[in-house]
Scaffold this active site. Structure first.
Site, PDB file in Angstrom:
ATOM      1  CG  HIS A 286       3.384  -6.424  -8.366  1.00 18.49           C
ATOM      2  ND1 HIS A 286       2.563  -5.389  -8.347  1.00 18.49           N
ATOM      3  CD2 HIS A 286       3.446  -6.644  -9.647  1.00 18.49           C
ATOM      4  CE1 HIS A 286       2.252  -4.745  -9.630  1.00 18.49           C
ATOM      5  NE2 HIS A 286       2.671  -5.866 -10.464  1.00 18.49           N
TER       6      HIS A 286
ATOM      7  CG  ASP B 125       0.309  -1.998  -7.326  1.00 15.74           C
ATOM      8  OD1 ASP B 125       0.018  -1.722  -6.108  1.00 15.74           O
ATOM      9  OD2 ASP B 125       1.371  -2.379  -7.512  1.00 15.74           O
TER      10      ASP B 125
ATOM     11  CG  HIS C 289       1.480  -0.422  -3.102  1.00 10.75           C
ATOM     12  ND1 HIS C 289       0.938  -1.575  -2.906  1.00 10.75           N
ATOM     13  CD2 HIS C 289       1.730   0.044  -1.771  1.00 10.75           C
ATOM     14  CE1 HIS C 289       0.252  -1.889  -1.630  1.00 10.75           C
ATOM     15  NE2 HIS C 289       0.812  -0.815  -1.018  1.00 10.75           N
TER      16      HIS C 289
ATOM     17  CG  ASP D  67       4.954  -2.329  -6.561  1.00  8.70           C
ATOM     18  OD1 ASP D  67       4.992  -2.007  -5.249  1.00  8.70           O
ATOM     19  OD2 ASP D  67       4.259  -3.125  -7.104  1.00  8.70           O
TER      20      ASP D  67
ATOM     21  CG  HIS E 137       5.712  -7.081  -2.643  1.00  5.81           C
ATOM     22  ND1 HIS E 137       4.632  -7.339  -2.274  1.00  5.81           N
ATOM     23  CD2 HIS E 137       6.503  -6.109  -1.659  1.00  5.81           C
ATOM     24  CE1 HIS E 137       4.398  -6.719  -1.183  1.00  5.81           C
ATOM     25  NE2 HIS E 137       5.400  -6.229  -0.783  1.00  5.81           N
TER      26      HIS E 137
ATOM     27  CG  ASP F 218      -0.480  -5.131  -6.649  1.00 10.24           C
ATOM     28  OD1 ASP F 218      -1.394  -5.791  -5.431  1.00 10.24           O
ATOM     29  OD2 ASP F 218       0.530  -4.882  -5.776  1.00 10.24           O
TER      30      ASP F 218
ATOM     31  CG  ASP G   6      -1.897  -3.653  -3.594  1.00 10.75           C
ATOM     32  OD1 ASP G   6      -1.976  -2.997  -4.354  1.00 10.75           O
ATOM     33  OD2 ASP G   6      -0.997  -4.216  -2.842  1.00 10.75           O
TER      34      ASP G   6
ATOM     35  CD  GLU H 234       1.766  -8.610  -3.939  1.00  9.60           C
ATOM     36  OE1 GLU H 234       1.385  -9.009  -2.640  1.00  9.60           O
ATOM     37  OE2 GLU H 234       2.934  -8.356  -4.108  1.00  9.60           O
TER      38      GLU H 234
HETATM   39  N1  LIG Z   1       3.532  -5.208  -4.717  1.00 11.81           N
HETATM   40  C1  LIG Z   1       3.148  -4.626  -3.617  1.00 11.81           C
HETATM   41  N2  LIG Z   1       2.172  -5.039  -2.836  1.00 11.81           N
HETATM   42  N3  LIG Z   1       3.891  -3.878  -3.025  1.00 11.81           N
HETATM   43  C2  LIG Z   1       3.864  -3.111  -1.734  1.00 11.81           C
HETATM   44  C3  LIG Z   1       5.084  -2.121  -1.351  1.00 11.81           C
HETATM   45  C4  LIG Z   1       4.842  -1.694   0.087  1.00 11.81           C
HETATM   46  C5  LIG Z   1       6.332  -0.634   0.252  1.00 11.81           C
HETATM   47  N4  LIG Z   1       5.937   0.423  -0.672  1.00 11.81           N
HETATM   48  C6  LIG Z   1       7.334  -1.184   0.244  1.00 11.81           C
HETATM   49  O1  LIG Z   1       8.231  -1.007  -0.670  1.00 11.81           O
HETATM   50  O2  LIG Z   1       7.621  -2.118   0.940  1.00 11.81           O
HETATM   51 MN   LIG Z   2       2.495  -4.024  -6.705  1.00 14.09          MN
HETATM   52 MN   LIG Z   3       0.523  -2.872  -4.490  1.00 14.89          MN
END
Ligand SMILES: NC(=[NH2+])NCCC[C@H](N)C(=O)O
Ligand SMILES: [Mn+2]
Ligand SMILES: [Mn+2]
Length: 300
Positions: free
Chosen positions: A100, A123, A125, A127, A140, A227, A229, A272
């Site tokens: 990402h 997502d 998350h 990010d 990411h 994303d 996920d 992702e």
């Molecule tokens: N694009 C993603 N899958 N990001 C996941 C981030 C996970 C966590 N918040 C980190 O900063 O490491």
């Molecule tokens: Mn993401």
């Molecule tokens: Mn994510």
């Protein structure tokens, strides 16, 4: 919807630590994205993959808690230039990741062309980390903050302008894993977030309806950053940072169908997808199915 699509692959895996996500663009092409969209009468130009240079040694250069900073910045710079050209000639950029972190490059190339670009961040998350707040040092987990102009200069200043987007033009959907620093930023900046709690209570239909209403009033284009996920790992297992309790197949298709009907999406990226962690290309197939709905597949 713009009928001229340019597909851009970004074999980027330097924004996180699990190998394989650099093969996402191949897996998505293999799952038949070009044919699928040609069937919907789009004209497609596949621009191939952006060149991502690996670090010289297998170094875990974590200067400032930003793993592979220089390579991630450079790769995103190249992506931004390509996306800028695509938008400049009037095509719809469809970006295939890759981790990402590539949203920084996509948004840098797109946002130049808008006064108020909206972003839907689909997502698990936020990010929204910086080197200071990140628990992992993985870039990411930072692209949305970077696009707001928050983070290391080498990232925030891609294509020499910042910020790319405004906090009030962002809607996050599907969040269920937010770090402390991300929560603070969300409050401080007033970013609109539909966590899984809201999706459960309101239903996806109302979440997307509100999102469309909200963005319609304030934006002149909307980028979808999806994303994989964001979906439940049962349905999209091929991702590097899975989080239980995610969005379903049906909720996600409904969201894509409603976004198609809204006619408001002007660019998109699907990120992702990690074929090494996947089961028989299930997650790439999911991505292609969702793109089908986003670009107008329906039974009637
Ligand atoms: N694009 C993603 N899958 N990001 C996941 C981030 C996970 C966590 N918040 C980190 O900063 O490491
Ligand atoms: Mn993401
Ligand atoms: Mn994510």
């Amino acid at each position: 919807m713009n009928k001229q699509l340019s597909i851009i692959g970004v074999p980027m895996d330097l924004g996180q630590m699990r190998r394989g996500v650099d093969m996402g663009p191949s897996a998505i092409r293999y799952a038949g994205i070009v044919e699928r969209l040609e069937n919907l009468k789009y004209t497609i130009e596949d621009l191939g993959d952006i060149d991502i240079k690996r670090p010289a040694q297998k170094d875990d250069n974590k200067l400032d808690n930003l793993r592979n900073l220089n390579e991630v910045a450079e790769g995103n710079h190249r992506l931004a230039e390509t996306v800028d050209e695509v938008v400049g000639k009037g095509d719809f950029p469809l970006v295939l990741g890759g981790d990402h972190s590539i949203a920084m490059g996509s948004l840098a190339g797109i946002a130049k062309h808008y006064d108020n670009l909206g972003v839907i961040w689909y997502d698990a998350h936020g990010d929204l980390n910086t080197g200071d707040s990140s628990p992992s040092g993985n870039i990411h987990g930072m692209p949305l903050a970077v696009s707001l102009g928050i983070g290391h200069e080498k990232l925030t200043n891609i294509l020499d302008y910042q910020p790319k987007i405004k906090p009030e033009n962002i809607v996050i959907i599907g969040a269920r894993s937010l770090d402390e620093g991300e929560r603070i930023l969300i409050k401080e900046k007033g970013i609109k977030v539909y966590t899984m709690h809201e999706v459960d209570r309101m239903g996806m239909s109302e979440v997307v309806e509100e999102t469309i209403e909200y963005l319609k009033e304030r934006t002149d284009g909307v980028h979808l950053s999806l994303d994989l996920d964001g979906l439940d790992p049962e349905e999209a297992p091929g991702v590097g940072t899975p989080v239980m309790g995610g969005l379903s197949y049906r909720e996600s298709h409904l969201a894509m169908e409603m976004l198609f009907q809204s006619k408001m999406i002007t660019s998109a990226e699907f990120v992702e997808v990690n074929p090494i962690l996947d089961e028989k290309n299930k997650t790439a197939n999911m991505a292609v199915g969702l793109m089908g709905s986003l670009f107008g597949e329906s039974l009637k």
